[in-house]
Design a protein around this motif. Structure first.
Motif, PDB file in Angstrom:
ATOM      1  N   GLU A 100       7.913  25.352  -9.292  1.00  7.47           N
ATOM      2  CA  GLU A 100       7.313  26.956  -9.232  1.00  7.47           C
ATOM      3  C   GLU A 100       6.250  27.264  -7.839  1.00  7.47           C
ATOM      4  OE1 GLU A 100       3.995  27.710 -10.597  1.00  7.47           O
ATOM      5  OE2 GLU A 100       3.352  26.250 -10.309  1.00  7.47           O
TER       6      GLU A 100
ATOM      7  N   THR B  64       2.877  28.645  -8.035  1.00  8.21           N
ATOM      8  CA  THR B  64       1.920  29.152  -7.571  1.00  8.21           C
ATOM      9  C   THR B  64       0.258  28.241  -7.509  1.00  8.21           C
ATOM     10  OG1 THR B  64       1.789  30.280 -10.195  1.00  8.21           O
ATOM     11  CG2 THR B  64      -0.472  29.585  -9.819  1.00  8.21           C
TER      12      THR B  64
ATOM     13  N   ARG C 218      14.839  23.084 -10.547  1.00  7.31           N
ATOM     14  CA  ARG C 218      13.910  22.799 -11.732  1.00  7.31           C
ATOM     15  C   ARG C 218      15.377  21.791 -12.105  1.00  7.31           C
ATOM     16  NH1 ARG C 218      10.657  27.479 -14.634  1.00  7.31           N
ATOM     17  NH2 ARG C 218       9.358  27.372 -12.925  1.00  7.31           N
TER      18      ARG C 218
ATOM     19  N   GLY D 172      22.118  32.146 -16.009  1.00 11.82           N
ATOM     20  CA  GLY D 172      20.735  32.969 -15.879  1.00 11.82           C
ATOM     21  C   GLY D 172      20.151  31.747 -15.001  1.00 11.82           C
TER      22      GLY D 172
ATOM     23  N   TYR E 295      19.556  27.782 -13.189  1.00 11.94           N
ATOM     24  CA  TYR E 295      20.374  26.636 -12.239  1.00 11.94           C
ATOM     25  C   TYR E 295      19.236  26.002 -11.749  1.00 11.94           C
ATOM     26  CZ  TYR E 295      22.834  30.869 -12.270  1.00 11.94           C
ATOM     27  OH  TYR E 295      24.004  32.327 -12.155  1.00 11.94           O
TER      28      TYR E 295
ATOM     29  N   PHE F  37      16.846  27.330  -7.807  1.00 13.06           N
ATOM     30  CA  PHE F  37      17.306  29.058  -7.916  1.00 13.06           C
ATOM     31  C   PHE F  37      15.736  29.727  -6.918  1.00 13.06           C
ATOM     32  CE2 PHE F  37      12.852  29.730 -10.365  1.00 13.06           C
ATOM     33  CZ  PHE F  37      12.898  27.713 -11.013  1.00 13.06           C
TER      34      PHE F  37
ATOM     35  N   GLN G  23      12.836  32.558  -6.784  1.00  9.61           N
ATOM     36  CA  GLN G  23      11.396  33.649  -7.023  1.00  9.61           C
ATOM     37  C   GLN G  23      10.981  34.518  -6.310  1.00  9.61           C
ATOM     38  OE1 GLN G  23       8.324  30.823  -9.293  1.00  9.61           O
ATOM     39  NE2 GLN G  23       9.156  31.030 -10.742  1.00  9.61           N
TER      40      GLN G  23
ATOM     41  N   GLU H  15       0.560  36.883  -6.183  1.00  5.84           N
ATOM     42  CA  GLU H  15      -0.765  35.862  -7.019  1.00  5.84           C
ATOM     43  C   GLU H  15      -2.284  36.696  -6.379  1.00  5.84           C
ATOM     44  OE1 GLU H  15      -0.347  33.811  -8.917  1.00  5.84           O
ATOM     45  OE2 GLU H  15       1.618  32.620  -8.006  1.00  5.84           O
TER      46      GLU H  15
ATOM     47  N   ARG I 238       3.877  30.733 -23.072  1.00  8.65           N
ATOM     48  CA  ARG I 238       4.228  30.596 -22.110  1.00  8.65           C
ATOM     49  C   ARG I 238       4.392  29.359 -21.323  1.00  8.65           C
ATOM     50  NH1 ARG I 238       6.461  32.284 -18.888  1.00  8.65           N
ATOM     51  NH2 ARG I 238       5.026  32.255 -17.326  1.00  8.65           N
TER      52      ARG I 238
ATOM     53  N   TYR J  38      -1.399  25.997 -17.234  1.00  6.28           N
ATOM     54  CA  TYR J  38      -2.785  26.699 -16.778  1.00  6.28           C
ATOM     55  C   TYR J  38      -3.004  27.855 -17.555  1.00  6.28           C
ATOM     56  CZ  TYR J  38       1.372  27.977 -13.156  1.00  6.28           C
ATOM     57  OH  TYR J  38       2.701  28.635 -12.886  1.00  6.28           O
ATOM     58  N   TYR J  39      -2.151  28.518 -18.160  1.00  3.41           N
ATOM     59  CA  TYR J  39      -2.578  29.834 -18.553  1.00  3.41           C
ATOM     60  C   TYR J  39      -4.229  30.701 -19.458  1.00  3.41           C
ATOM     61  CZ  TYR J  39       2.005  31.091 -16.226  1.00  3.41           C
ATOM     62  OH  TYR J  39       2.398  31.997 -15.369  1.00  3.41           O
TER      63      TYR J  39
ATOM     64  N   THR K  63      14.939  36.672 -19.845  1.00  3.73           N
ATOM     65  CA  THR K  63      13.230  36.622 -19.051  1.00  3.73           C
ATOM     66  C   THR K  63      13.935  36.906 -17.872  1.00  3.73           C
ATOM     67  OG1 THR K  63      12.018  35.169 -20.751  1.00  3.73           O
ATOM     68  CG2 THR K  63      10.741  35.543 -18.252  1.00  3.73           C
ATOM     69  N   ILE K  64      13.413  38.024 -17.544  1.00  6.43           N
ATOM     70  CA  ILE K  64      13.674  38.288 -15.848  1.00  6.43           C
ATOM     71  C   ILE K  64      12.080  38.016 -14.666  1.00  6.43           C
ATOM     72  CG2 ILE K  64      12.830  40.535 -15.417  1.00  6.43           C
ATOM     73  CD1 ILE K  64      15.598  42.045 -15.482  1.00  6.43           C
TER      74      ILE K  64
ATOM     75  N   GLY L 114      -1.361  36.271 -11.818  1.00  4.45           N
ATOM     76  CA  GLY L 114       0.069  35.920 -11.151  1.00  4.45           C
ATOM     77  C   GLY L 114       1.823  36.528 -12.284  1.00  4.45           C
ATOM     78  N   PHE L 115       2.717  36.518 -10.830  1.00  2.00           N
ATOM     79  CA  PHE L 115       4.167  36.413 -11.886  1.00  2.00           C
ATOM     80  C   PHE L 115       4.900  35.973 -11.130  1.00  2.00           C
ATOM     81  CE2 PHE L 115       3.989  40.808 -10.041  1.00  2.00           C
ATOM     82  CZ  PHE L 115       5.279  41.133  -9.844  1.00  2.00           C
TER      83      PHE L 115
ATOM     84  N   GLY M  64      12.889  35.764 -11.393  1.00  2.00           N
ATOM     85  CA  GLY M  64      14.313  34.840 -10.878  1.00  2.00           C
ATOM     86  C   GLY M  64      15.177  36.216 -10.148  1.00  2.00           C
TER      87      GLY M  64
HETATM   88  P1  HAM Z   1       8.755  30.678 -14.747  1.00  2.00           P
HETATM   89  O1  HAM Z   1       8.168  31.561 -15.884  1.00  2.00           O
HETATM   90  O2  HAM Z   1       8.338  29.515 -15.431  1.00  2.00           O
HETATM   91  O3  HAM Z   1       7.433  31.592 -14.609  1.00  2.00           O
HETATM   92  O4  HAM Z   1       9.631  31.153 -14.123  1.00  2.00           O
HETATM   93  C1  HAM Z   1       9.260  32.946 -13.980  1.00  2.00           C
HETATM   94  C2  HAM Z   1      10.773  33.563 -13.828  1.00  2.00           C
HETATM   95  O5  HAM Z   1      11.384  32.175 -12.609  1.00  2.00           O
HETATM   96  C3  HAM Z   1      11.384  33.251 -14.745  1.00  2.00           C
HETATM   97  O6  HAM Z   1      10.953  34.478 -15.321  1.00  2.00           O
HETATM   98  C4  HAM Z   1      13.284  33.450 -14.273  1.00  2.00           C
HETATM   99  O7  HAM Z   1      13.268  34.577 -14.328  1.00  2.00           O
HETATM  100  C5  HAM Z   1      12.910  32.388 -13.426  1.00  2.00           C
HETATM  101  N1  HAM Z   1      13.333  31.543 -13.356  1.00  2.00           N
HETATM  102  C6  HAM Z   1      12.866  30.095 -14.197  1.00  2.00           C
HETATM  103  N2  HAM Z   1      13.471  29.160 -13.793  1.00  2.00           N
HETATM  104  C7  HAM Z   1      14.520  29.005 -13.966  1.00  2.00           C
HETATM  105  C8  HAM Z   1      15.944  28.862 -13.433  1.00  2.00           C
HETATM  106  N3  HAM Z   1      15.652  27.510 -14.007  1.00  2.00           N
HETATM  107  N4  HAM Z   1      16.962  29.292 -13.342  1.00  2.00           N
HETATM  108  C9  HAM Z   1      16.939  30.827 -12.804  1.00  2.00           C
HETATM  109  N5  HAM Z   1      15.674  31.077 -12.965  1.00  2.00           N
HETATM  110  C10 HAM Z   1      14.743  30.707 -12.697  1.00  2.00           C
HETATM  111  C11 HAM Z   1       6.375  31.106 -13.348  1.00  2.00           C
HETATM  112  O8  HAM Z   1       7.222  30.083 -12.587  1.00  2.00           O
HETATM  113  C12 HAM Z   1       5.007  30.942 -12.839  1.00  2.00           C
HETATM  114  N6  HAM Z   1       4.643  30.305 -11.843  1.00  2.00           N
HETATM  115  C13 HAM Z   1       4.908  32.287 -12.630  1.00  2.00           C
HETATM  116  C14 HAM Z   1       2.906  32.774 -12.428  1.00  2.00           C
HETATM  117  C15 HAM Z   1       3.007  33.027 -11.069  1.00  2.00           C
HETATM  118  N7  HAM Z   1       2.609  32.815 -12.955  1.00  2.00           N
HETATM  119  C16 HAM Z   1       1.128  33.130 -12.530  1.00  2.00           C
HETATM  120  N8  HAM Z   1       1.571  33.376 -11.319  1.00  2.00           N
END
Ligand code: HAM
Length: 428
Positions: free
Chosen positions: A90, A92, A121, A128, A130, A133, A135, A139, A266, A270-271, A288-289, A311-312, A315
Motif C-alpha cells: 500500500e 500510505t 498483495r 478485480g 490481482y 495491482f 493505485q 494523502e 477498514r 492505522y485508521y 470496493t473501487i 487519505g484514500f 484501484g
Molecule cells: P485499501 O483499501 O487497502 O487502502 O486499498 C485501496 C483500493 O486499492 C481498494 O479499494 C481497491 O480498489 C484497490 N485494491 C486493493 N487490493 C487490491 C488487489 N489485490 N487487486 C486490485 N485492487 C486492489 C489502502 O491501500 C490505503 N493505503 C488507502 C489510504 C490512503 N488510506 C489513507 N490513505
C-alpha cells in the motif's frame, strides 16, 4: 519452453483482442492516468514517488501485524545482506516514511500529495483482485479539521464523476479516537467470547489478536453472529462524534450522498475517526473501487511529529473495469499524424532524415518500412490514425520533393521540403 505470466498478474498492452480484456489496453491506462493527475493538481496535490520495496518493519508497524495485509498478503524477501524487505502492499506508509526522512514536515507541516503506481498483495486472484495491482492515492497531511475530510472525499467523488462512473455508493463511518477504538474492541471481544466456537477459524484467531478485524470477515456464520454485536458509534466520545457529524454535514453541503455503515472499520490498523469506501455494483464480489480514512497517530508512530492526516486510494484496475462495464467508449487513438513511406532502399535514408526533421518541427510521425505496396501503407495509416502519408519514391528523390497524400480527401500534391513544412504547419 513457453513462459507464462505468474498467477494474479497481467500485462498492459497496446491493444487487446477480446472485449473482456479491453481494460488492459495501454491507451486507456495512459488517458486515465492523465485525468487523475490533472484532477489531483486542480485540488493542489503534488506528486510523490516512492520505491517499490521498503524495509518490512515499515509495513508491520503501520498496517499492524494482525491485519490481513501484513499477516497473509505481503511479498517479503531477504536481500543479499540478509535484511527483510517487502514489496509495498500500500502507499500510505511509504509516503509518510519519505516525508519524515526528508524532514519536509518540519519546514512545511501541511502537505497534499498524490501518487500512482504498482502495489503487491499475495491474495487469491479473482476478477478485480490481482497480486500486482495499481493505485492512485492521495494523502492530506497536517490538518485535523473535518473540512479536510470532506475535501478528500470530494476529490475521490470528483475522480469518479470525471470518469463518468455512475451507480457509485459512498459508505462512511467513524471509528473515533484510538481510545474509543480500544474501548470498542474490548466490548466486541466480550460480546463474541461466548460465541467463539461458532466463529470461522480465521475469526477465532482474530478474537484474541484483533477483534475489530472480525467485522471485515466475509464468512456467512461470522456475519450472522455479528448482527447483534455492539457498533462503534455507541462508543464515540463527544469530540469524535462532533467531528463525524460535521463531516456528514459538509458532505451534504457538497451534494455528495452517503450511507452510514456502522460496521465499516477498514482492514488497516492505522485508521481512526472518519473511514470510507466507494463501491460500484458492476464489480461483483470485489466491489470496493476506492477507500480511505483518517490516520491521525501514524506519523508519530513512525517517528515523526504528531500530525493529523487523511487519505484514500483507488484501484486503477477496478476503475477501468467499472468504466468499461458501464459502457465508456474507447479513447480516440492518439497516434502519429504523419506516416512517411520510403518506396525502396534508396529512399530509406532520406525518409529517416525527413522523419527527424518533422519531429523537430513538432509533428508526430512514424516510418512505414514494410515494403513498397502503397495499398498496405494506406491500410496501416488508417489503423494508426495518421492524417497524411508522405511518400518518397524514385521520382520524388530525383526532383527533391515529397508527395503528400491527405487521408481524408485522398488528394495528392508534391512539395519541396520548405513548402512542406509551412503547408503542414497550417494543416496540423
Ligand atoms: P485499501 O483499501 O487497502 O487502502 O486499498 C485501496 C483500493 O486499492 C481498494 O479499494 C481497491 O480498489 C484497490 N485494491 C486493493 N487490493 C487490491 C488487489 N489485490 N487487486 C486490485 N485492487 C486492489 C489502502 O491501500 C490505503 N493505503 C488507502 C489510504 C490512503 N488510506 C489513507 N490513505
Amino acid at each position: 519452453m513457453k513462459h507464462q505470466i505468474p498467477k494474479g498478474l497481467f500485462d498492459i498492452q497496446p491493444s487487446t483482442q477480446a472485449p473482456k480484456d479491453q481494460w488492459r489496453s495501454a491507451e486507456l491506462w495512459s488517458s486515465l492516468e492523465q485525468t487523475l493527475r490533472r484532477l489531483a493538481k486542480s485540488f493542489n496535490y503534488s506528486e510523490i514517488r516512492t520505491p517499490i520495496f521498503e524495509k518490512t518493519e515499515l509495513f508491520t508497524r503501520s498496517a499492524g501485524d494482525t491485519s490481513d495485509i501484513v499477516f497473509k498478503e505481503m511479498y517479503t524477501f531477504e536481500d543479499k545482506g540478509k535484511r527483510s524487505m517487502t514489496l509495498r502492499p500500500e502507499g500510505t506508509a511509504p509516503v509518510i516514511r519519505s516525508l519524515i526522512e526528508s524532514a519536509t514536515l518540519h519546514e512545511n507541516p501541511i502537505q497534499r500529495l498524490f501518487y500512482m503506481g504498482p502495489y503487491f498483495r499475495y491474495d487469491r486472484p479473482q476478477a478485480g483482485r490481482y497480486r500486482q495491482f495499481h493505485q492512485f492515492g492521495v494523502e492530506a497531511i497536517g490538518i485535523a479539521d473535518p473540512e479536510q475530510d470532506a475535501e478528500v472525499i470530494e476529490l475521490l467523488h470528483r475522480c469518479l464523476s470525471a470518469l463518468n462512473i455512475d451507480n457509485i455508493q459512498l459508505h462512511i463511518n467513524s471509528i473515533g479516537s484510538p481510545q474509543v477504538r480500544c474501548n470498542y474492541c474490548q466490548a466486541l471481544a466480550n460480546y463474541l467470547a461466548p460465541l467463539k466456537g461458532d466463529l470461522s477459524a480465521d475469526s477465532q484467531a482474530r478474537l484474541e489478536a484483533n477483534p475489530l478485524r472480525i467485522l471485515d470477515s466475509k464468512a456467512p456464520q461470522d456475519q450472522q453472529l455479528l448482527k447483534g454485536a455492539p457498533t462503534i458509534n455507541e462508543f464515540l466520545d463527544a469530540d469524535s462524534d462532533r467531528h463525524f457529524k460535521r463531516v456528514l454535514h459538509l458532505l451534504e453541503a457538497l451534494d455528495i450522498p452517503y450511507h452510514l455503515e456502522p460496521k465499516l472499520v477498514r482492514g488497516l490498523d492505522y485508521y481512526n475517526h472518519t473511514v470510507f469506501e466507494f463501491t460500484a455494483g458492476e464489480l461483483g464480489a470485489q466491489n470496493t473501487i476506492g477507500a480511505g480514512g483518517r490516520y491521525d497517530g501514524l506519523i508519530g508512530k513512525l517517528g515523526g511529529q504528531d500530525l493529523p492526516s487523511i487519505g484514500f486510494a483507488v484501484g486503477i484496475e477496478r476503475l477501468l473495469q467499472t468504466m468499461l462495464s458501464q459502457g465508456a467508449t474507447e479513447p480516440a487513438i492518439d497516434g502519429p499524424k504523419l506516416l512517411i513511406v520510403p518506396m525502396g532502399e534508396e529512399a530509406k535514408c532520406p525518409a529517416l532524415k525527413l522523419a527527424s526533421q518533422m519531429r523537430q518541427e513538432g509533428h508526430s510521425c512514424t516510418l512505414y518500412l514494410k515494403g513498397k505496396k502503397i495499398q498496405k501503407a494506406l491500410q496501416y495509416a488508417d489503423k494508426i490514425g495518421a492524417k497524411h502519408l508522405l511518400i518518397m519514391g524514385e521520382e520524388e528523390l530525383k526532383s527533391q520533393v515529397v508527395k503528400v497524400r491527405e487521408m481524408s480527401t485522398r488528394q495528392e500534391e508534391s512539395f519541396d521540403l520548405e513548402q512542406l513544412s509551412s503547408w503542414l504547419s497550417e494543416k496540423l
